[in-house]
Design a protein around this motif. Structure first.
Motif, PDB file in Angstrom:
ATOM      1  N   PRO A   1     -31.872  -8.275  19.059  1.00  0.00           N
ATOM      2  CA  PRO A   1     -31.769  -6.995  19.763  1.00  0.00           C
ATOM      3  C   PRO A   1     -31.727  -5.846  18.776  1.00  0.00           C
ATOM      4  CG  PRO A   1     -29.659  -8.151  19.810  1.00  0.00           C
ATOM      5  CD  PRO A   1     -30.652  -9.093  19.206  1.00  0.00           C
TER       6      PRO A   1
ATOM      7  N   ALA B   1     -30.910  -1.024  21.820  1.00  0.00           N
ATOM      8  CA  ALA B   1     -31.101  -1.918  22.960  1.00  0.00           C
ATOM      9  C   ALA B   1     -30.119  -1.623  24.093  1.00  0.00           C
ATOM     10  CB  ALA B   1     -30.955  -3.368  22.512  1.00  0.00           C
TER      11      ALA B   1
ATOM     12  N   ASP C   1     -30.681  -5.860  27.851  1.00  0.00           N
ATOM     13  CA  ASP C   1     -31.579  -6.473  26.875  1.00  0.00           C
ATOM     14  C   ASP C   1     -30.782  -7.310  25.879  1.00  0.00           C
ATOM     15  OD1 ASP C   1     -33.967  -7.006  25.424  1.00  0.00           O
ATOM     16  OD2 ASP C   1     -33.505  -5.384  24.041  1.00  0.00           O
ATOM     17  N   GLN C   2     -29.668  -6.764  25.413  1.00  0.00           N
ATOM     18  CA  GLN C   2     -28.836  -7.508  24.475  1.00  0.00           C
ATOM     19  C   GLN C   2     -28.308  -8.799  25.096  1.00  0.00           C
ATOM     20  OE1 GLN C   2     -26.075  -4.990  21.876  1.00  0.00           O
ATOM     21  NE2 GLN C   2     -26.566  -3.548  23.516  1.00  0.00           N
TER      22      GLN C   2
ATOM     23  N   ARG D   1     -30.983 -11.506  25.512  1.00  0.00           N
ATOM     24  CA  ARG D   1     -31.326 -12.181  24.260  1.00  0.00           C
ATOM     25  C   ARG D   1     -30.222 -13.147  23.833  1.00  0.00           C
ATOM     26  NH1 ARG D   1     -35.561  -9.267  21.199  1.00  0.00           N
ATOM     27  NH2 ARG D   1     -36.351  -7.636  22.566  1.00  0.00           N
TER      28      ARG D   1
ATOM     29  N   LEU E   1     -21.363 -11.691  23.010  1.00  0.00           N
ATOM     30  CA  LEU E   1     -22.093 -10.469  22.683  1.00  0.00           C
ATOM     31  C   LEU E   1     -21.154  -9.383  22.167  1.00  0.00           C
ATOM     32  CD1 LEU E   1     -24.535  -8.538  22.742  1.00  0.00           C
ATOM     33  CD2 LEU E   1     -24.097  -8.195  25.187  1.00  0.00           C
TER      34      LEU E   1
ATOM     35  N   ALA F   1     -21.880  -9.034  18.332  1.00  0.00           N
ATOM     36  CA  ALA F   1     -22.803  -7.927  18.094  1.00  0.00           C
ATOM     37  C   ALA F   1     -22.057  -6.634  17.819  1.00  0.00           C
ATOM     38  CB  ALA F   1     -23.741  -7.763  19.278  1.00  0.00           C
ATOM     39  N   SER F   2     -21.102  -6.279  18.681  1.00  0.00           N
ATOM     40  CA  SER F   2     -20.327  -5.060  18.444  1.00  0.00           C
ATOM     41  C   SER F   2     -19.193  -5.307  17.460  1.00  0.00           C
ATOM     42  CB  SER F   2     -19.774  -4.521  19.773  1.00  0.00           C
ATOM     43  OG  SER F   2     -20.818  -4.008  20.565  1.00  0.00           O
TER      44      SER F   2
ATOM     45  N   SER G   1     -26.759   0.824  20.900  1.00  0.00           N
ATOM     46  CA  SER G   1     -26.521  -0.511  21.450  1.00  0.00           C
ATOM     47  C   SER G   1     -25.036  -0.756  21.674  1.00  0.00           C
ATOM     48  CB  SER G   1     -27.100  -1.585  20.523  1.00  0.00           C
ATOM     49  OG  SER G   1     -26.523  -1.511  19.230  1.00  0.00           O
ATOM     50  N   ASP G   2     -24.185  -0.243  20.776  1.00  0.00           N
ATOM     51  CA  ASP G   2     -22.741  -0.379  20.945  1.00  0.00           C
ATOM     52  C   ASP G   2     -22.233   0.533  22.057  1.00  0.00           C
ATOM     53  OD1 ASP G   2     -22.377  -2.330  19.022  1.00  0.00           O
ATOM     54  OD2 ASP G   2     -22.054  -0.892  17.414  1.00  0.00           O
TER      55      ASP G   2
END
Length: 377
Positions: free
Chosen positions: A186, A190, A194-195, A198, A209, A213-214, A288-289
């Motif tokens: 991502p 994103a 979407d994130q 994926r 996630l 991710a964050s 995204s975050d």
């Protein structure tokens, strides 16, 4: 000199303002009610290990393997704090490209994943450290420890070395013969959907996630190109105004896309839960975050992790272990490379000089600004 003093005074005032806002917001965190249970069990209780993987996998075949990795990682981070986010990025990008198989490290006549755009700014020093660890392990126990396992164990050790949790990881992966596309990652802008899509494609969920991710953005920096749409030509209304002004100062006018800012602006080289506290006060750097606030479950997790660092640590280590088990090669699949940059049966060409030029280093403006913030706190 007068202009320099004026700029320095302005930066101190901005830093003081942001710190005041952040501290006030942290005092008010009790107003947020958690929408997600914080009763996380240990990773060993949560996660079934993939066939062929085991904790203490090298206890007989190479008993000092994890000690060697840990010592080399600690020494390297003491000399270069940016190696920790570099390793974390290598781990993410490798596992998202077909699986955790060290395909990212292949740099031979058949090409390299490092040439793909998402990998353009992976740190050379982090790649070099993996090569150094591999060389040390080859001297101790030849063709036993895979490069894929080195990535996982070294990243785990870098998390501990920067203040994060200490935990065991399953090992026993083997190395891929081939490279793969990194297009599954991502992007910095994103959407939440979407994130999540994926992540779900690799059997990870919303908790994974948010934590990975964050939460993983607690370490490292991002180039201005990754977030410039949030500050230019107009400021995203969800950004704290003082924070936005500071970012504009760092990135310049016109924006210098290669300048950098800390993903966790206040402690970009310390593994902690400050990244989530920043989100609650308008301090999410990447779109995204910021997009975590578009999903109630994800935003509930952000609030939970902002209040409870232990909950974040427990979820992060569980999610890390889950990610480390994406499509591992084991048994007779793959190989144990002698050199991480090439398959044992492939020809060798040195890593091109232009593969990883965009290193994740903080700019002088950002370095001074972070120091001022630290001094104010």
């Amino acid at each position: 000199m007068g202009r320099v003093r004026a700029v320095s005074l302005w930066m101190v005032l901005v830093a003081s303002s942001i710190v005041t806002i952040v501290h006030a917001a942290r005092v008010d965190l009790q107003q947020f009610s958690s929408e997600v249970s914080t009763n996380f069990s240990t990773p060993e209780e949560q996660i079934n290990l993939e066939l062929g993987l085991a904790v203490n996998f090298y206890s007989k075949s190479c008993p000092n393997a994890e000690t060697i990795i840990s010592q080399l990682v600690s020494a390297a981070i003491n000399n270069d704090k940016g190696i920790a986010p570099g390793l974390l990025r290598i781990f993410f990008h490798d596992c998202f490209s077909q699986g955790c198989d060290a395909s990212l490290l292949l740099r031979d006549s058949r090409g390299s994943e490092l040439n793909d755009a998402p990998n353009a700014s992976i740190r050379r020093s982090a790649l070099n450290l993996i090569d150094q660890i591999k060389a040390a392990l080859e001297r101790t126990c030849q063709r036993v420890v895979s490069c894929a396992d080195i990535i996982v164990a070294a990243t785990r050790d870098s998390i501990k070395a920067t203040g994060g949790p200490s935990f065991a990881v399953p090992l026993g992966r083997r190395d891929s013969f081939n490279r793969f596309s990194t297009g599954l990652l991502p992007g910095a802008s994103a959407t939440f959907g979407d994130q999540l899509g994926r992540f779900q494609n690799v059997r990870l969920n919303t908790q994974d996630l948010v934590a990975l991710a964050s939460g993983g953005h607690t370490l490292g920096v991002a180039q201005c190109a990754s977030f410039q749409q949030r500050i230019s030509p107009n400021v995203d209304p969800k950004l704290n105004k003082d924070f936005a002004n500071a970012l504009r100062q760092i990135c310049g006018n016109p924006i210098q896309s290669s300048n950098t800012a800390g993903l966790d602006f206040f402690s970009p080289f310390k593994f902690d839960n400050d990244i989530f506290k920043n989100f609650l006060t308008g301090g999410a750097l990447l779109q995204s975050d910021q997009n975590m606030d578009t999903d109630s479950t994800a935003w509930g997790l952000v609030n939970t992790f902002a209040k409870d660092q232990g909950a974040f640590f427990r979820q992060f280590q569980a999610s890390f272990i889950k990610m480390s088990q994406i499509n591992p090669l084991s048994g007779n699949n793959g190989e144990i490379r002698s050199v991480c940059s090439r398959s044992n049966n492939a020809g060798f060409e040195p890593l091109p000089e232009d593969v990883v030029q965009g290193e994740e280093m903080e700019s002088p403006v950002e370095r001074d600004f972070i120091k001022q913030v630290t001094d104010e706190e």
